[in-house]
Design an enzyme around this catalytic site. Structure first.
Site, PDB file in Angstrom:
ATOM      1  N   PRO A   1       1.059  -1.347   0.059  1.00  0.00           N
ATOM      2  CA  PRO A   1      -0.122  -0.388  -0.114  1.00  0.00           C
ATOM      3  C   PRO A   1       1.058   1.601   0.247  1.00  0.00           C
ATOM      4  CG  PRO A   1      -0.105  -1.182   2.254  1.00  0.00           C
ATOM      5  CD  PRO A   1       1.046  -1.768   0.967  1.00  0.00           C
TER       6      PRO A   1
ATOM      7  N   GLY B   1       8.006   1.669   2.959  1.00  0.00           N
ATOM      8  CA  GLY B   1       8.547   2.383   1.990  1.00  0.00           C
ATOM      9  C   GLY B   1       8.686   1.930  -0.021  1.00  0.00           C
TER      10      GLY B   1
ATOM     11  N   ASP C   1      15.414   4.799   3.325  1.00  0.00           N
ATOM     12  CA  ASP C   1      14.568   3.672   3.344  1.00  0.00           C
ATOM     13  C   ASP C   1      15.668   3.946   1.346  1.00  0.00           C
ATOM     14  OD1 ASP C   1      12.594   4.452   4.855  1.00  0.00           O
ATOM     15  OD2 ASP C   1      11.322   4.523   2.856  1.00  0.00           O
TER      16      ASP C   1
HETATM   17  O1  PMV Z   1       7.439   6.667   6.320  1.00  0.00           O
HETATM   18  P1  PMV Z   1       8.397   6.321   6.417  1.00  0.00           P
HETATM   19  O2  PMV Z   1       8.614   4.128   5.943  1.00  0.00           O
HETATM   20  O3  PMV Z   1       8.988   6.683   4.153  1.00  0.00           O
HETATM   21  O4  PMV Z   1      10.140   6.229   7.117  1.00  0.00           O
HETATM   22  C1  PMV Z   1       9.350   7.908   7.028  1.00  0.00           C
HETATM   23  C2  PMV Z   1      10.966   7.770   8.123  1.00  0.00           C
HETATM   24  C3  PMV Z   1      11.904   8.767   8.870  1.00  0.00           C
HETATM   25  O5  PMV Z   1      12.314   8.781   9.780  1.00  0.00           O
HETATM   26  C4  PMV Z   1      10.606   9.547   9.865  1.00  0.00           C
HETATM   27  C5  PMV Z   1      12.159  10.054   7.791  1.00  0.00           C
HETATM   28  C6  PMV Z   1      13.209   9.512   6.501  1.00  0.00           C
HETATM   29  O6  PMV Z   1      13.424   9.913   5.997  1.00  0.00           O
HETATM   30  O7  PMV Z   1      13.700   9.016   7.834  1.00  0.00           O
END
Ligand code: PMV
Length: 318
Positions: free
Chosen positions: A101, A107, A152
């Protein structure tokens, strides 16, 4: 001519999201049971430079040059073309699919970019290192997230558990003892960019409080690393739950996520937390042999789907 294709796993952040944007460490793992894929076929009749892109999940079917200039799929293609200094690109059709999703913390954006970058480079006859793939995908992540930490693209391109601190070389984690994480989708999409911007605004208003919270999250992540590498993974549960409470304090949880975290713990999980940007998306729970029971309880409490992932070392023969 054969098709060129590449698949990438999803990821979850086990510890340290948000604080990682402020220089604290975070730990993320790939999730292989969910995948994004790009398939590229040459268009024999097409004019050079004609690239048609289809992504049925988002009802997209268009020539790439009709997408907005900063469209992430267009940017991924442009980054590869730019880096290879090509004048002419052979005409092709690109198909993008993903079973993650979107905007849910798995990611999906990085997994799509990475699959596309890999497949498109292969189509052009270029083999990229994992490092290059990750760097190119970071350029695309900036469009989605504004100021992404880079975790990510790092974990998804390398497909191994990583300990990541912005600006430092990332480190792969060796898993001392295998453990299982239940990944639970709330059914509500989160907006990472909005969540990160919200944290920034509140941090600017109360820098001391927020810095204290980030630094505690950093300590938790550090402790978790030691446990993952050499300790008893059961001990991660309490750290996960504390990490969730700190994420609540910085305003990135939601009543739905809190309810799922609580329900997971009440059903017997050793600990639970939201994972990723928050405001929606997924929660994760540390589970043992009671995973099926916990999963059923969470589905009764409004979870849309659950997925169990083992956290273990994986030999990719690379
Ligand atoms: O929402 P996701 O899974 O892309 O994770 C974001 C993680 C954060 O720490 C909130 C932002 C980042 O760039 O690391």
């Amino acid at each position: 001519m054969p098709a060129f294709s590449a698949s990438s796993p999803g990821k979850i952040i086990l510890f340290g999201e948000h604080a990682v944007v402020y220089g604290e460490p975070a730990i993320a793992i790939p999730v292989f049971s969910t995948q994004a894929k790009a398939i590229i076929n040459a268009r024999i009749q097409g004019r050079p430079g004609e690239i048609w892109i289809e992504a049925p999940d988002i009802s997209l079917s268009a020539p790439i040059d009709q997408l907005e200039l900063d469209h992430p799929l267009r940017t991924a293609i442009q980054v590869v073309i730019g880096e290879n200094d090509l004048d002419q690109v052979p005409s092709c059709n690109i198909l993008i699919t993903s079973d993650m999703p979107p905007s849910s913390g798995l990611g999906s954006s990085a997994a799509i970019s990475i699959s596309l970058i890999r497949a498109f480079s292969a189509f052009l006859g270029k083999r990229l290192s994992e490092e290059q793939v990750s760097d190119y995908a970071y350029e695309v992540e900036k469009i989605h997230h504004g100021t992404p930490s880079g975790i990510d693209n790092t974990v998804i391109s390398h497909q191994k558990p990583v300990y990541y601190r912005k600006g430092n070389p990332f480190e792969f984690l060796e898993i001392g003892e295998e453990f299982s994480v239940l990944i639970v989708y709330s059914g509500i999409s989160g907006n990472t960019k909005e969540a990160v911007e919200g944290v920034r605004e509140r941090w600017q208003k109360e820098p001391d409080l927020y810095n204290q919270i980030f630094s505690r999250i950093g300590e938790i992540t550090q402790a978790a690393r030691g446990i993952i590498e050499t300790g008893s993974p059961d001990q991660l549960g309490a750290l996960m739950t504390e990490n969730h409470q700190l994420l609540q304090k910085i305003g990135v949880s939601s009543p739905d996520l809190d309810q799922l975290v609580l329900a997971a713990i009440e059903a017997g999980a050793l600990g639970a937390k939201l994972s990723g940007g928050g405001l929606g998306g997924h929660i994760i729970a540390l589970v043992k042999s009671d995973a099926d029971y916990i999963s059923e309880e969470l589905l009764k409490k409004g979870a849309v789907s659950t997925l169990i992932t083992p956290v273990k070392n994986r030999d990719l023969n690379k």
